[in-house]
Structures are given as structure tokens and as C-alpha cells.
Write a protein that holds these residues in place. Structure first.
Motif, PDB file in Angstrom:
ATOM      1  N   LEU A  79       0.810  -1.215   0.000  1.00 48.02           N
ATOM      2  CA  LEU A  79       0.000   0.000   0.000  1.00 48.02           C
ATOM      3  C   LEU A  79       0.843   1.264   0.000  1.00 48.02           C
ATOM      4  CD1 LEU A  79      -2.514  -1.207   2.715  1.00 48.02           C
ATOM      5  CD2 LEU A  79      -2.797  -1.315   0.230  1.00 48.02           C
ATOM      6  N   TRP A  80       2.078   1.153   0.482  1.00 46.77           N
ATOM      7  CA  TRP A  80       2.939   2.317   0.627  1.00 46.77           C
ATOM      8  C   TRP A  80       4.388   1.846   0.719  1.00 46.77           C
ATOM      9  CZ3 TRP A  80       6.030   3.172   4.975  1.00 46.77           C
ATOM     10  CH2 TRP A  80       6.644   4.435   5.053  1.00 46.77           C
ATOM     11  N   ARG A  81       5.275   2.642   0.140  1.00 44.49           N
ATOM     12  CA  ARG A  81       6.721   2.410   0.245  1.00 44.49           C
ATOM     13  C   ARG A  81       7.362   3.707   0.714  1.00 44.49           C
ATOM     14  NH1 ARG A  81       8.070  -2.141  -3.597  1.00 44.49           N
ATOM     15  NH2 ARG A  81       6.134  -2.513  -4.710  1.00 44.49           N
ATOM     16  N   SER A  82       8.299   3.597   1.643  1.00 47.42           N
ATOM     17  CA  SER A  82       8.991   4.790   2.127  1.00 47.42           C
ATOM     18  C   SER A  82       9.871   5.367   1.025  1.00 47.42           C
ATOM     19  CB  SER A  82       9.847   4.459   3.349  1.00 47.42           C
ATOM     20  OG  SER A  82      10.947   3.645   2.990  1.00 47.42           O
ATOM     21  N   ASP A  83      10.195   6.626   1.173  1.00 46.33           N
ATOM     22  CA  ASP A  83      11.125   7.278   0.247  1.00 46.33           C
ATOM     23  C   ASP A  83      12.570   6.907   0.572  1.00 46.33           C
ATOM     24  OD1 ASP A  83       9.064   8.537  -1.123  1.00 46.33           O
ATOM     25  OD2 ASP A  83       9.143  10.315   0.159  1.00 46.33           O
ATOM     26  N   GLN A 107      11.033   0.681   4.281  1.00 45.90           N
ATOM     27  CA  GLN A 107       9.774   0.437   4.981  1.00 45.90           C
ATOM     28  C   GLN A 107       8.662   0.312   3.943  1.00 45.90           C
ATOM     29  OE1 GLN A 107       8.859   3.611   7.690  1.00 45.90           O
ATOM     30  NE2 GLN A 107      10.207   2.821   9.270  1.00 45.90           N
ATOM     31  N   ILE A 108       7.736  -0.591   4.223  1.00 45.82           N
ATOM     32  CA  ILE A 108       6.541  -0.710   3.390  1.00 45.82           C
ATOM     33  C   ILE A 108       5.340  -0.949   4.301  1.00 45.82           C
ATOM     34  CG2 ILE A 108       7.736  -1.617   1.358  1.00 45.82           C
ATOM     35  CD1 ILE A 108       6.585  -4.417   2.114  1.00 45.82           C
ATOM     36  N   ARG A 109       4.182  -0.590   3.809  1.00 44.12           N
ATOM     37  CA  ARG A 109       2.934  -1.000   4.457  1.00 44.12           C
ATOM     38  C   ARG A 109       2.282  -1.997   3.523  1.00 44.12           C
ATOM     39  NH1 ARG A 109      -2.541   2.168   5.029  1.00 44.12           N
ATOM     40  NH2 ARG A 109      -3.739   0.503   6.023  1.00 44.12           N
ATOM     41  N   ASP A 121      -2.530  -6.246   8.284  1.00 51.71           N
ATOM     42  CA  ASP A 121      -2.061  -4.962   7.759  1.00 51.71           C
ATOM     43  C   ASP A 121      -0.910  -4.543   8.660  1.00 51.71           C
ATOM     44  OD1 ASP A 121      -1.745  -2.088   7.339  1.00 51.71           O
ATOM     45  OD2 ASP A 121      -3.665  -2.174   6.298  1.00 51.71           O
ATOM     46  N   VAL A 123       3.166  -2.461   8.904  1.00 49.44           N
ATOM     47  CA  VAL A 123       4.325  -1.760   8.360  1.00 49.44           C
ATOM     48  C   VAL A 123       5.531  -2.644   8.623  1.00 49.44           C
ATOM     49  CG1 VAL A 123       5.817   0.263   8.559  1.00 49.44           C
ATOM     50  CG2 VAL A 123       3.326   0.538   8.670  1.00 49.44           C
ATOM     51  N   GLN A 133       9.355  -7.274  -0.387  1.00 46.83           N
ATOM     52  CA  GLN A 133       9.350  -6.668  -1.720  1.00 46.83           C
ATOM     53  C   GLN A 133       9.917  -7.630  -2.765  1.00 46.83           C
ATOM     54  OE1 GLN A 133      10.427  -2.189  -1.651  1.00 46.83           O
ATOM     55  NE2 GLN A 133      11.058  -3.004   0.352  1.00 46.83           N
TER      56      GLN A 133
END
Length: 166
Positions: A79-83, A107-109, A121, A123, A133
Motif C-alpha cells: 500500500l505504501w513504500r517509504s522514500d 519500509q513498506i505497508r 495490515d 508496516v 518486496q
């Protein structure tokens, strides 16, 4: 529990995007995949690596340090990947003997369904995020070679094929 055969690159199934797991029970497959991963010995294994084109992977990023923490990940979504990106050496059970530097979010969610049908769910950080990943890529038909610059990919593929003639 049977240890499954792991497909090796360039098997075309490794480049095939996977279908979602439906109502079928994949518990035994996941248990067999964990046994296969531990025997290999790896820290993650995706269903397409054993010839099953379903969105399922297993991972255990701590067992080599002595504390097993196996996870069965069904129909994951990142759902999300850190920069924040880290580049590190990654090996792959489907590309034995080759490790390449791959940039990944630190980091990922991710959400998924576990083997009991419960929604998860979380992180993930550090190596767990990187491993997830890598395995998630397999579900989309992506191997580490696909993450390399074209010139480097050509050289690494050639080295792999020289060491592993078909």
C-alpha cells in the motif's frame, strides 16, 4: 512434509504475473513452501518459484539467527513504500549462485490474508520489508535481473548462464 522443486531462471513461469488465491485452501502448499524454503536454505519463497502461479509467498527473516518467525502471505498488496531507499545484495533461490545489488524501500505497508483467513495490515521495516518486496516482485513476474540496468543485466545474465548451462 515434501520439499518442492524450485524453478530456476529462465523458466517462463518466473516471468508470469500470478492470479489471486481464491477460495481454495493453500495451507498445505504454504507449509510445503516453508519446508522448501528452510531446506534451500532461504528466507523467502514465492508460489511461482515452485510452479504455482498464485499470489502467495512465505518468509522467515529471523530463522537463521535462531528465532523462527514464519509468515504465510496470501494475496498481498503493498500500500505504501517509504522514500528511504537502501541498496543491498540480494540472492534468489531461483537464480542460484548470483547476488545483485538491488535498491528497495526500507519500509513498506502491506496488507494480506494469513493462513487462517484473517486480514493483516502491517508496516514492515528493514530486512523484512526488503524480503517482502523481493517475494512480491515474484508475484508480478519480476526477478532481480529485471531490476538491473540493461548493461549490468546483460553481464550478470551471461555469467549466470555460463555457470548454469541449460
Amino acid at each position: 512434509m515434501p520439499v518442492l522443486s524450485i524453478l530456476t531462471w529462465p523458466d517462463p513461469r518466473l516471468a508470469t504475473p500470478c492470479l489471486p488465491v481464491g477460495e481454495e485452501d493453500v495451507t498445505q502448499l504454504a507449509i510445503d513452501m516453508l519446508d522448501t524454503m528452510y531446506a534451500a536454505p532461504g528466507r523467502g519463497l514465492a508460489a511461482p518459484q515452485v510452479g504455482v502461479l498464485k499470489r502467495l509467498f512465505v518468509m522467515d527473516v529471523t530463522w537463521k539467527e535462531g528465532t523462527p518467525s514464519p509468515r504465510i502471505i496470501i494475496n498481498p498488496q503493498i500500500l505504501w513504500r517509504s522514500d528511504d531507499i537502501a541498496t543491498g545484495s540480494e540472492g534468489c533461490l531461483s537464480i542460484p549462485g548470483i547476488a545483485t545489488d538491488i535498491p528497495r524501500a526500507t519500509q513498506i505497508r502491506m496488507n494480506w490474508t494469513d493462513q487462517h483467513g484473517r486480514a493483516q495490515d502491517e508496516v514492515l521495516t528493514g530486512f523484512a520489508a526488503i524480503c517482502a518486496q523481493h517475494e512480491y516482485d515474484h508475484l508480478d513476474g519480476i526477478v532481480t535481473f529485471d531490476r538491473l540496468a540493461p548493461d549490468l543485466r546483460t553481464a550478470v545474465e551471461a555469467a549466470y548462464l555460463d555457470a548454469n548451462p541449460t
